[in-house]
Design an enzyme around this catalytic site. Structure first.
Site, PDB file in Angstrom:
ATOM      1  N   GLU A  67     -14.700   6.857 -14.587  1.00  0.00           N
ATOM      2  CA  GLU A  67     -14.790   5.677 -13.728  1.00  0.00           C
ATOM      3  C   GLU A  67     -15.379   4.481 -14.475  1.00  0.00           C
ATOM      4  OE1 GLU A  67     -13.243   5.375 -11.125  1.00  0.00           O
ATOM      5  OE2 GLU A  67     -12.917   7.400 -10.387  1.00  0.00           O
ATOM      6  N   CYS A 118       3.057  -0.342  -5.092  1.00  0.00           N
ATOM      7  CA  CYS A 118       2.703  -1.630  -4.483  1.00  0.00           C
ATOM      8  C   CYS A 118       1.941  -2.464  -5.515  1.00  0.00           C
ATOM      9  CB  CYS A 118       1.860  -1.389  -3.233  1.00  0.00           C
ATOM     10  SG  CYS A 118       1.610  -2.846  -2.195  1.00  0.00           S
ATOM     11  N   CYS A 136       9.280  -1.648  -3.123  1.00  0.00           N
ATOM     12  CA  CYS A 136       9.181  -1.306  -1.705  1.00  0.00           C
ATOM     13  C   CYS A 136      10.166  -0.215  -1.307  1.00  0.00           C
ATOM     14  CB  CYS A 136       9.385  -2.555  -0.854  1.00  0.00           C
ATOM     15  SG  CYS A 136       8.183  -3.860  -1.216  1.00  0.00           S
ATOM     16  N   CYS A 152       8.320   3.002  -1.248  1.00  0.00           N
ATOM     17  CA  CYS A 152       7.001   2.984  -0.595  1.00  0.00           C
ATOM     18  C   CYS A 152       7.004   3.755   0.713  1.00  0.00           C
ATOM     19  CB  CYS A 152       6.567   1.538  -0.336  1.00  0.00           C
ATOM     20  SG  CYS A 152       4.939   1.441   0.449  1.00  0.00           S
ATOM     21  N   CYS A 184       4.878  -1.779   7.094  1.00  0.00           N
ATOM     22  CA  CYS A 184       4.227  -2.816   6.290  1.00  0.00           C
ATOM     23  C   CYS A 184       4.437  -4.197   6.921  1.00  0.00           C
ATOM     24  CB  CYS A 184       4.791  -2.816   4.868  1.00  0.00           C
ATOM     25  SG  CYS A 184       4.068  -4.081   3.816  1.00  0.00           S
TER      26      CYS A 184
END
Length: 288
Positions: free
Chosen positions: A35, A190, A197, A200, A206
């Site tokens: 991270e 995205c 799209c 997606c 959306c």
DNA sequence: GAACCGTGGCG
DNA sequence: TCGCCAAGGTT
């Protein structure tokens, strides 16, 4: 449960990338290190550095026992070298405050150097399986589009955590997947520039798509030019010292050909102020 | 809240 | 070529 969760979970199970830190048993320390490295550095560039890092320092105590300059050198070209210093400090804090075990509590994580809202919750969720909203730039973009119909999110805000909380299922394991799935969707489908799209799982719900992909007023500030900047000068100085490490470098010879001597000296001074460089007598080196 | 902090790949 | 972008955090 939010309408977003079921399709996100189903999509993630089929489409999640096989990334090192997602393997079973990767461990809280490995996830913490990943991270740190992933803060503003792309996944593809992190992976080889992460594996080298964990081979050298397999736990917090091992890193804490090293010199901070060793961490800065091992960080190599990952960028934002203060993160290497902060990770080293966090390792010392984990050793001293938590018996060498990466803490699970979000407030304890937030108290560590270099850990903010994103990283603290990412560790608690992905290393320990607890239920918190994890919000990164990908998640913010996905939520801005799906829920608000905006092309790009506004600047980061505490409200983002509340919004994501509203999307999470009650079940901890499901909530963890939804957190990861929102990030993964933003990273691979995205995306900021050319969203796919057609691939997606949220296309049908959306708002941005339903409203015809309106352009939102772009409030983002342009990233400053790097060439010739103070950051460039700092990077050049540190690059030389990394290359020389563990040896030191004659201060006068350090970046002697840099076009702006004032800027060069300012870079060295700021690196010293940050703890990234030590100057002893007339020589400069990474911190010991 | 704004400014600052690296480095490299991609369109 | 050049601007955008990248699993943010600190001051």
């Amino acid at each position: 449960m939010s309408a977003l969760a079921p399709p996100l979970i189903a999509w993630y199970r089929e489409n999640a990338r096989d990334l090192p830190w997602r393997r079973d048993g990767f461990g809280a320390w490995g996830i913490l290190v990943s991270e740190f490295m992933l803060q503003q550095t792309p996944v593809a560039r992190v992976i080889p550095h992460l594996e080298a890092w964990l081979s050298r320092w397999p736990d917090a105590a091992a890193l804490a026992a090293a010199a901070p300059g060793d961490a800065v050198a091992q960080w190599a070209n990952l960028g934002y070298p203060r993160r290497a210093l902060w990770l080293h400090r966090a390792a010392v804090q984990v050793r001293d405050r938590h018996d060498g075990v990466v803490p699970r509590d979000v407030d304890a994580l937030l108290a560590l150097s270099g850990i903010g809202d994103y990283t603290a919750r990412a560790v608690a969720v992905f290393a320990y399986g607890d239920r918190h909203p994890v919000v990164d730039t990908n998640t913010r973009r996905v939520l801005a589009r799906v829920l608000e119909g905006r092309a790009q999110p506004g600047p980061p805000a505490k409200e983002d955590l509340v919004r994501m909380e509203g999307v999470l299922p009650e079940d901890r394991a499901d909530a963890a997947i939804v957190n990861a799935a929102a990030m993964e969707l933003g990273a691979t489908v995205c995306t900021a520039r050319s969203p796919r799209c057609d691939a997606c799982p949220l296309a049908e719900i959306c708002r941005w798509r339903a409203e015809g992909f309106p352009a939102s007023p772009d409030l983002r500030r342009r990233q400053a030019r790097y060439e010739g900047s103070d950051r460039h000068a700092r990077g050049a100085v540190l690059g030389i010292l990394r290359g020389a490490a563990p040896d030191d470098v004659d201060l006068a010879a350090l970046l002697a050909e840099w076009p702006d001597a004032r800027q060069r000296d300012r870079a060295i001074d700021s690196l010293v102020a940050d703890g990234l460089v030590e100057v002893v007598a007339d020589r400069a080196r990474l911190p010991r």
